[in-house]
Design an enzyme around this catalytic site. Structure first.
Site, PDB file in Angstrom:
ATOM      1  N   GLU A 281      -2.963   7.142  -4.679  1.00  0.00           N
ATOM      2  CA  GLU A 281      -2.959   5.956  -5.528  1.00  0.00           C
ATOM      3  C   GLU A 281      -2.616   6.303  -6.973  1.00  0.00           C
ATOM      4  O   GLU A 281      -1.863   5.582  -7.629  1.00  0.00           O
ATOM      5  CB  GLU A 281      -4.327   5.276  -5.460  1.00  0.00           C
ATOM      6  CG  GLU A 281      -4.475   4.065  -6.359  1.00  0.00           C
ATOM      7  CD  GLU A 281      -3.681   2.848  -5.891  1.00  0.00           C
ATOM      8  OE1 GLU A 281      -3.143   2.873  -4.771  1.00  0.00           O
ATOM      9  OE2 GLU A 281      -3.599   1.880  -6.650  1.00  0.00           O
TER      10      GLU A 281
ATOM     11  N   ARG B 194       0.850  -1.184   0.000  1.00  0.00           N
ATOM     12  CA  ARG B 194       0.000   0.000   0.000  1.00  0.00           C
ATOM     13  C   ARG B 194       0.891   1.240   0.000  1.00  0.00           C
ATOM     14  O   ARG B 194       1.931   1.281   0.669  1.00  0.00           O
ATOM     15  CB  ARG B 194      -0.927   0.032   1.224  1.00  0.00           C
ATOM     16  CG  ARG B 194      -2.053  -0.999   1.203  1.00  0.00           C
ATOM     17  CD  ARG B 194      -3.073  -0.683   0.124  1.00  0.00           C
ATOM     18  NE  ARG B 194      -4.216  -1.598   0.140  1.00  0.00           N
ATOM     19  CZ  ARG B 194      -4.322  -2.675  -0.603  1.00  0.00           C
ATOM     20  NH1 ARG B 194      -3.322  -3.030  -1.406  1.00  0.00           N
ATOM     21  NH2 ARG B 194      -5.407  -3.440  -0.549  1.00  0.00           N
TER      22      ARG B 194
ATOM     23  N   HIS C 264      -0.730  -0.379 -10.142  1.00  0.00           N
ATOM     24  CA  HIS C 264      -1.382  -1.344  -9.246  1.00  0.00           C
ATOM     25  C   HIS C 264      -1.781  -2.615 -10.009  1.00  0.00           C
ATOM     26  O   HIS C 264      -2.942  -3.053  -9.962  1.00  0.00           O
ATOM     27  CB  HIS C 264      -2.615  -0.708  -8.581  1.00  0.00           C
ATOM     28  CG  HIS C 264      -2.959  -1.334  -7.260  1.00  0.00           C
ATOM     29  ND1 HIS C 264      -3.629  -0.667  -6.263  1.00  0.00           N
ATOM     30  CD2 HIS C 264      -2.727  -2.580  -6.777  1.00  0.00           C
ATOM     31  CE1 HIS C 264      -3.803  -1.470  -5.218  1.00  0.00           C
ATOM     32  NE2 HIS C 264      -3.266  -2.629  -5.507  1.00  0.00           N
TER      33      HIS C 264
END
Length: 326
Positions: free
Chosen positions: A265, A237, A284
């Site tokens: 993100e 993360r 991701h």
């Protein structure tokens, strides 16, 4: 789940298996429990089959689902929708976190091996010189033999990475406050403090959950402990790393990084991390992608079959470990 994801998760064969295991309408896919037509189905549901985009199971939602006794999640973390009300109701929970851990571990393994081999730097150098140089002299510190690799978090994914690295001739260090000395011996790793791990390792790979106590676990001070030329790999993360401090180290060229997750993100368009040669930045994708979604679907369908046959889940989510898991 998000309706657009259903056909990616459940192809025709898996949809057929699902409808063979349960009484359901495969066309009814909800990402809002208050949407028209959903409340009536929720009221008679015994099980929820969930995926990315499941809304929170609040007390109000559960009040409208008096028969609900289990949730089968066809993805990894359930933190986005499980609430205390689920535990209070005694709802059984299962997730496909084990299935999702494998592609993350495979990605981390590949990047660790390439980082120690200096493969990307050699690629760029070869492209720039367009000819023969003395590669053995130029990359005399490269290679994976006896390199020190640090694993932060002996999680499902962390343990998968350890297992994948085991055949390689490396020194494996692990930091995890919940890892016992007995478990460390069984894994074949050396348990160390996080500062020592940062100081000793050529590659530091992050596999810890995002919790209040792990926010910016890798901060400016710990980045400063890493040796010149070391690589930070983050497939966990983004919040585990102080992005500002890391950006400064990377911009200066002292460290390298492989970042599949960031904070935020999606980085702003002006972030230098998009353009730095010493950074591998991916959107991701380390977790299940494309056909790998079917592995998670199969895991969830296996769990649903166990439930239908009155057997316990193989991959339960339990309250005792929930506070320290991803």
């Amino acid at each position: 789940m998000r309706p657009d994801l259903r056909p990616l998760l459940l192809d025709p064969a898996r949809t057929a298996r699902l409808t063979g295991l349960a009484d359901l309408d495969p066309a009814l896919v909800a990402d809002d429990f208050a949407a028209p037509g959903v409340a009536a189905e929720l009221a008679r549901a015994d099980v929820l089959f969930t995926f990315w985009g499941c809304p929170p199971l609040t007390p109000e939602v559960l009040a409208g689902a008096p028969r609900l006794r289990a949730v089968v999640h066809a993805a990894g973390s359930v933190r986005g929708f499980v609430t205390d009300a689920c535990w209070e109701r005694g709802i059984a929970l299962s997730s496909a976190a084990d299935a999702n851990a494998l592609p993350v571990a495979e990605y981390a393994l590949a990047m660790i091996l390439l980082a120690n081999k200096r493969a990307l730097a050699a690629r760029d150098r070869y492209r720039a010189v367009r000819g023969q140089v003395s590669w053995q002299h130029e990359y005399r510190e490269a290679g994976n033999f006896r390199r020190a690799v640090g694993i932060v978090g002996a999680s499902r994914t962390g343990r998968r990475v350890i297992a994948l690295l085991a055949p390689h001739d490396m020194e494996l260090l692990v930091h995890d406050p919940y890892l016992s000395a007995e478990d460390a011996r069984a894994l074949g790793v050396e348990p160390v403090g996080l500062d020592e791990l940062c100081e000793r390792c050529d590659v530091v790979s992050l596999h810890a959950p995002a919790l209040p106590e792990t926010r910016h676990l890798i901060d400016e001070r710990r980045l400063g402990l890493m040796p010149d030329g070391a690589t930070l790999v983050n497939t966990a993360r983004g919040a585990l790393v102080d992005t500002g401090a890391l950006t400064r180290e990377l911009t200066g060229g002292r460290l390298n990084a492989v970042l599949d997750v960031t904070e935020p993100e999606i980085l702003p368009p002006g972030s230098p991390l998009y353009d730095l040669d010493n950074v591998v930045l991916t959107p991701h994708i380390a977790g299940s992608l494309g056909g790998e979604l079917h592995r998670m679907a199969d895991s969830a369908l296996d769990e649903l079959e166990r439930l239908a046959r009155g057997r316990p889940f193989a991959h339960p989510v339990v309250r005792e470990r929930f506070a320290h898991s991803a």
